[in-house]
Design an enzyme around this catalytic site. Structure first.
Site, short mmCIF file in Angstrom:
data_model
loop_
_atom_site.label_atom_id
_atom_site.label_comp_id
_atom_site.label_asym_id
_atom_site.label_seq_id
_atom_site.Cartn_x
_atom_site.Cartn_y
_atom_site.Cartn_z
N HIS A 1 -20.09 11.47 5.56
CA HIS A 1 -18.90 11.39 4.72
C HIS A 1 -18.04 12.64 4.81
O HIS A 1 -17.01 12.72 4.17
CB HIS A 1 -19.30 11.13 3.27
N ARG B 1 0.84 -1.22 0.00
CA ARG B 1 0.00 0.00 0.00
C ARG B 1 0.87 1.27 0.00
O ARG B 1 0.53 2.27 0.63
CB ARG B 1 -0.96 0.01 1.20
N LEU C 1 1.29 3.48 -2.22
CA LEU C 1 0.63 4.68 -2.76
C LEU C 1 -0.28 5.31 -1.70
O LEU C 1 -0.31 6.53 -1.53
CB LEU C 1 -0.18 4.30 -4.01
N LYS C 2 -1.00 4.46 -0.97
CA LYS C 2 -1.87 4.96 0.10
C LYS C 2 -1.06 5.80 1.10
O LYS C 2 -1.44 6.93 1.43
CB LYS C 2 -2.52 3.77 0.81
N CYS D 1 -24.84 6.71 8.12
CA CYS D 1 -24.00 5.50 8.08
C CYS D 1 -23.10 5.53 9.32
O CYS D 1 -23.25 6.41 10.17
CB CYS D 1 -23.19 5.52 6.78
N CYS E 1 -8.36 1.30 1.43
CA CYS E 1 -8.29 -0.07 0.93
C CYS E 1 -9.11 -1.00 1.81
O CYS E 1 -9.41 -0.69 2.96
CB CYS E 1 -6.84 -0.56 0.96
C1 LIG Z 1 -18.22 0.69 4.07
N1 LIG Z 1 -17.25 0.37 3.09
C2 LIG Z 1 -16.68 -0.88 3.13
C3 LIG Z 1 -16.56 -1.59 1.94
N2 LIG Z 1 -16.00 -2.81 1.93
C4 LIG Z 1 -15.56 -3.34 3.08
N3 LIG Z 1 -15.00 -4.54 3.08
N4 LIG Z 1 -15.66 -2.68 4.26
C5 LIG Z 1 -16.21 -1.45 4.32
O1 LIG Z 1 -16.29 -0.88 5.41
N5 LIG Z 1 -17.01 -1.07 0.80
C6 LIG Z 1 -17.71 0.17 0.75
C7 LIG Z 1 -17.24 1.08 1.82
C8 LIG Z 1 -15.86 1.55 1.52
N6 LIG Z 1 -15.44 2.37 2.56
C9 LIG Z 1 -14.26 2.26 3.22
C10 LIG Z 1 -14.04 3.16 4.24
C11 LIG Z 1 -12.86 3.11 4.94
C12 LIG Z 1 -11.91 2.17 4.62
C13 LIG Z 1 -10.66 2.18 5.40
O2 LIG Z 1 -10.50 3.03 6.22
N7 LIG Z 1 -9.74 1.27 5.18
C14 LIG Z 1 -8.54 1.26 5.93
C15 LIG Z 1 -8.17 -0.14 6.33
C16 LIG Z 1 -9.14 -0.68 7.34
C17 LIG Z 1 -8.54 -1.85 8.05
O3 LIG Z 1 -8.66 -2.96 7.59
N8 LIG Z 1 -7.84 -1.60 9.11
C18 LIG Z 1 -7.11 -2.61 9.82
C19 LIG Z 1 -5.63 -2.48 9.51
C20 LIG Z 1 -5.20 -1.08 9.72
C21 LIG Z 1 -3.77 -0.86 9.25
O4 LIG Z 1 -3.51 -0.52 8.12
N9 LIG Z 1 -2.83 -1.01 10.17
C22 LIG Z 1 -1.48 -0.67 9.90
C23 LIG Z 1 -0.84 -0.20 11.18
C24 LIG Z 1 -1.62 0.94 11.77
C25 LIG Z 1 -0.92 1.58 12.96
O5 LIG Z 1 0.02 1.04 13.53
O6 LIG Z 1 -1.34 2.68 13.31
C26 LIG Z 1 -0.78 -1.89 9.36
O7 LIG Z 1 -1.30 -3.01 9.56
O8 LIG Z 1 0.27 -1.70 8.76
C27 LIG Z 1 -7.35 -2.48 11.31
O9 LIG Z 1 -8.05 -1.56 11.76
O10 LIG Z 1 -6.86 -3.33 12.05
C28 LIG Z 1 -7.42 1.89 5.15
O11 LIG Z 1 -6.45 2.27 5.82
O12 LIG Z 1 -7.47 1.97 3.91
C29 LIG Z 1 -12.12 1.27 3.61
C30 LIG Z 1 -13.32 1.31 2.89
N1 LIG Z 2 -22.30 -0.91 11.16
C1 LIG Z 2 -21.45 -0.38 10.13
C2 LIG Z 2 -22.22 -0.15 8.87
C3 LIG Z 2 -21.44 0.52 7.79
S1 LIG Z 2 -22.22 0.44 6.26
C4 LIG Z 2 -20.84 0.91 10.61
O1 LIG Z 2 -21.48 1.57 11.40
O2 LIG Z 2 -19.74 1.25 10.20
ZN LIG Z 3 -23.48 2.30 5.91
#
Ligand SMILES: CN1c2c(nc(N)[nH]c2=O)NC[C@@H]1CNc1ccc(C(=O)N[C@@H](CCC(=O)N[C@@H](CCC(=O)N[C@@H](CCC(=O)O)C(=O)O)C(=O)O)C(=O)O)cc1
Ligand SMILES: N[C@@H](CCS)C(=O)O
Ligand SMILES: [Zn+2]
Length: 780
Positions: A695, A16, A18-19, A727, A517
């Protein structure tokens, strides 16, 4: 020779990169130069992988800092005038403002890319839209690839798909009316590519997989005729479903080739071959661009043998769609066992698969005997492995009766039983489940997963978070609190980690939107629930308050939709297995005293097939799966569901048939337009239309929410109306969360007083949109 290529490669990076770079840039921690360097490194690496794998052409045009539709708008110079940006001098900072909003303007709208979990930014069109050219990043990246010695095939989103997916605020605006302006713009781009000596250009028109009306269908021939003399060979790319219904049109279009998806729609090959001219390329997308299963390569070669005989070198081999929807590199997965890992292929591995099929077709199977032997063994092991089939699960699904998918009594009877104990005030307030996922929460989980934080300390940290969230909701006065979902990495992955028949990856990230992601879990076998998944967290949360704690689950359709799903049985079957697992959890929550339970189904609509003809069948099984998950409880247990991210008007009867006692639904961004449809349709149960958009960090004032409540009351009787945000609040920070919820509670109190005093709430014409526009929109 049969050519091997792909339509596009994931840009996010195996780690990740790019993120993290983009988010650092947003925070001001790095500048444009450092960000550009990360982009260059990723592109270089991905092109080199394509070349090393043996692809004949590497893809350019698939890189984007945020999104490919926004990139296309930026290339064409078609930016919304409201931002006041000079399209030809667009800076990276301005590009991100289009994507995320700024102090003066809300971001472009974001919506799902066909039936994927990827979200694109919706271009805005109006009568003044011009396509006079914008930034030259597309050409810069092409030159960059060529300077690295690659034989390139640049990819563009086609003009008709661009217009079709764009939107205009003006009612009845004729988007096709802009063809006269957009076509010359594309022609200029194609001519410029020709002048640079580019031979093949991929032009994506995935709308061809939809049921297009005649107006759009008929637009293809004249437009592509215009392009036919631009000096490049066009490969028209379609994906995600069959385009066989357009076979005569496609065969006659003046393009040099067509790409088709033979994973989603293998049956279209025969129809296309029957009409296919000798002089045109047919690119066969046989390697799955939407899933992570290693291909059965012998079967793929067999699938293409007749096509090879007929078309010879005009047959090309590819993945079904861009690999954007798959994780980057399986080699990083060091915690998957060898058997399972052997069943999988991520984007990098799919490059090799494309080349094996190509070489077998060009040079004979003998040249790839070793690779085929590995593939055959993996396919055989996946067919026969004991870990896939669990007879108990199969038996349970087979034994399901109509009664299992139906609550014991109809909603009015249940509602009485629920009112009797819940004793909620009029217009009860609740939230959708998640509260801010702070850096601290994520860091604690990361430390726990790395083994640096002992389990008891991790649990204690999450409990402390739950305690905080419950206390804040009590303070605010929410009637039905939630525990906040702090312990969940993701609303699907969290359940995937706990269900049998699933596995999960360490680095299987897929871009969802911008820098965000998801890491979809992998369903490889029959699904069951070994132990309760959420009960202890909910029980703990309930112990902290006298209010009814709402349990929080993700529904079977959404778990299915946001996972990588097994492809050896119908999705319906897998969905019913998940439904039974969730049903077990629902029943256990009820036993534990959690008698308000929300089963989220935000992806219910996203699962709809692209072709309307297939909708009814899907809605039937998806609705049944939801009801199976929800129907194991007594009348007095209140089942909620929640939906967001979609237009629901066209599936309202199916939503009603899910028969949840309460549905909370995203409506504020459409100014409650959706509710009019709910009103007309006379939705029979309780509804919580979102009264504020989560949002954005913007805090909507009380009167804005009051106005939405008043609008809702025009179509929903007060006794059946709930008040809640649109949401979950996981992407928000605490300050705006508290302020917005506090305003929501104040608006609710004022609405209740008005109702008690017999005063009618006034729906002012006040511009919600104007108010939104005034907000600092950090939406995405
Ligand atoms: C509601 N949405 C979702 C969709 N699909 C899903 N499977 N889940 C969803 O919630 N589709 C439609 C929408 C899309 N919306 C979103 C909104 C937000 C995110 C998001 O914030 N993604 C995070 C990753 C989330 C996650 O899995 N977190 C993990 C791992 C976190 C992480 O990266 N940890 C780091 C270390 C962090 C630290 O030390 O501070 C690592 O492991 O290296 C967790 O919480 O444990 C993102 O960052 O992109 C996605 C879709
Ligand atoms: N219970 C979830 C729904 C997201 S669509 C939330 O509150 O994030
Ligand atoms: Zn929702």
């Amino acid at each position: 020779m049969t050519i091997a290529h792909v339509l596009g490669f994931p840009r996010i990076g195996a780690q990740r990169e790019l993120k993290f770079a983009v988010e650092s840039f947003w925070r001001g921690d790095i500048g444009e130069t450092e960000l550009a360097a990360v982009g260059s490194t990723l592109r270089r690496r991905h092109w080199q992988w394509q070349k090393d794998a043996g692809l004949d052409l590497v893809s350019t045009g698939d890189f984007a800092w945020y999104d490919q539709m926004l990139n296309t708008a930026a290339l064409l110079g078609a930016l919304p005038a409201r931002f006041g940006f000079d399209p030809k001098a667009l800076t990276l900072k301005q590009y991100f403002e289009l994507a995320r909003g700024n102090a003066a303007q809300p971001a472009l709208e974001m919506t799902k890319w066909f039936d994927t979990n990827y979200h694109y930014l919706v271009p805005e069109l109006d009568a003044e839209t011009r396509f006079d050219g914008g930034v030259d990043w597309f050409f810069y990246e092409l030159a960059e690839a060529r300077s690295q010695g690659h034989n390139v095939k640049p990819a563009l989103i086609g003009p008709l798909t661009f217009l079709y997916l764009a939107k205009s605020k003006a009612a009845g605006f004729d988007k096709l009316g802009l063809a006269g302006r957009i076509v010359p713009a594309y022609r200029r781009i194609l001519e410029k590519l020709a002048a640079q000596g580019v031979e093949w250009v991929q032009i994506d028109e995935p709308i061809l997989a939809l049921e297009l009306d005649a107006q759009w269908r008929n637009a293809f021939a004249p437009i592509y005729r215009e392009f036919s003399t631009a000096g490049v060979k066009l490969l028209l790319a379609t994906y995600f479903d069959s385009v066989a219904e357009h076979a005569p049109l496609l065969a006659s279009l003046p393009v040099a080739g067509l790409h088709v998806d033979l994973v989603r729609a293998p049956q279209q090959l025969d129809a296309l071959l029957a009409a296919w001219p000798q002089d045109k390329v047919l690119s066969a997308g046989v390697i799955d661009g939407r899933n992570i299963w290693a291909a059965d390569l012998s079967a793929k070669i067999e699938q293409l043998s007749a096509a090879k005989t007929q078309l010879g070198n005009k047959l090309w081999v590819s993945a079904s769609s861009s690999l954007l929807h798959t994780p980057v590199d399986l080699a990083q997965e060091d915690q998957l066992d060898a058997e399972l890992k052997g069943w999988l292929a991520f984007a990098k591995q799919k490059l090799d698969e494309v080349v094996v099929v190509q070489r077998a077709l060009n040079e004979g199977r003998g040249t790839v005997a070793a690779q085929l032997a590995v593939s055959d063994a993996a396919a055989q092991s996946r067919r026969t492995s004991a870990r896939i089939h669990n007879p108990a699960v199969g038996g349970r699904v087979a034994a399901l009766t109509g009664a299992d998918a139906k609550r014991a009594h109809a909603y009015p009877v249940r509602a009485d039983a629920q009112r009797a104990w819940l004793k909620l005030p009029l217009l009860p307030t609740t939230s959708i489940g998640s509260f801010p996922q702070t850096r601290e929460i994520r860091a604690a989980r990361a430390a726990f997963k790395r083994g640096e934080l002992p389990q008891d300390q991790y649990i204690a940290a999450m409990q402390a978070e739950i305690k905080l969230v419950v206390a804040k909701q009590d303070e605010l006065g929410l009637d039905v609190p939630v525990h906040g979902e702090a312990e969940r990495n993701d609303m699907v992955e969290y359940f995937g980690e706990q269900l049998a028949g699933f596995t999960f990856t360490r680095f299987g990230w897929v871009q969802s939107y911008g820098s965000r992601c998801v890491k979809p879990p992998v369903i490889f076998g029959d699904v069951s629930r070994p132990t309760p998944m959420t009960v202890e967290w909910s029980r703990y949360a309930q112990s902290l308050t006298s209010k009814p704690m709402k349990g929080m689950l993700t529904g079977p359709v959404t778990i299915l939709q946001w996972s990588f799903v097994r492809d050896d049985q119908p999705r319906e079957q897998t969905c019913l297995q998940i439904a039974l697992a969730i049903r077990d959890e629902v029943v256990d929550l009820e036993q534990a005293g959690i008698k308000v339970i929300q089963i989220d189904e935000p992806a219910f609509r996203e699962g709809l097939p692209l072709k309307r003809a297939a909708w009814d069948a899907y809605l039937e099984w998806a609705g049944r799966a939801f009801r199976v998950s929800a129907s194991g409880v007594v009348d007095s247990t209140q089942i909620h569901t929640h939906m967001c991210y979609s237009e629901f008007n066209d599936i309202l009867p199916a939503i009603a048939a899910m028969d949840a006692d309460v549905i909370t639904i995203e409506t504020s961004r459409s100014d409650m337009e959706l509710l009019e449809a709910f009103g007309t349709f006379a939705y029979p149960n309780e509804i919580g239309p979102g009264v504020y958009d989560i949002h954005s960090p913007r805090v909507p004032p009380v009167n804005e929410m009051l106005r939405l409540i008043a609008k809702a009351l025009e179509v929903v009787p007060a006794e059946r109306l709930w008040i809640n945000p649109d949401c979950g609040l996981k992407t928000r920070g605490w300050p705006e969360t508290e302020a917005a919820l506090s305003n929501m509670l104040q608006a609710t109190r004022e609405a209740r007083s008005a109702i008690a005093e017999g005063r009618k709430l006034v729906v002012e014409a006040a511009g919600h949109h104007a108010a939104h526009a005034a907000g600092a929109c950090g939406c995405h």
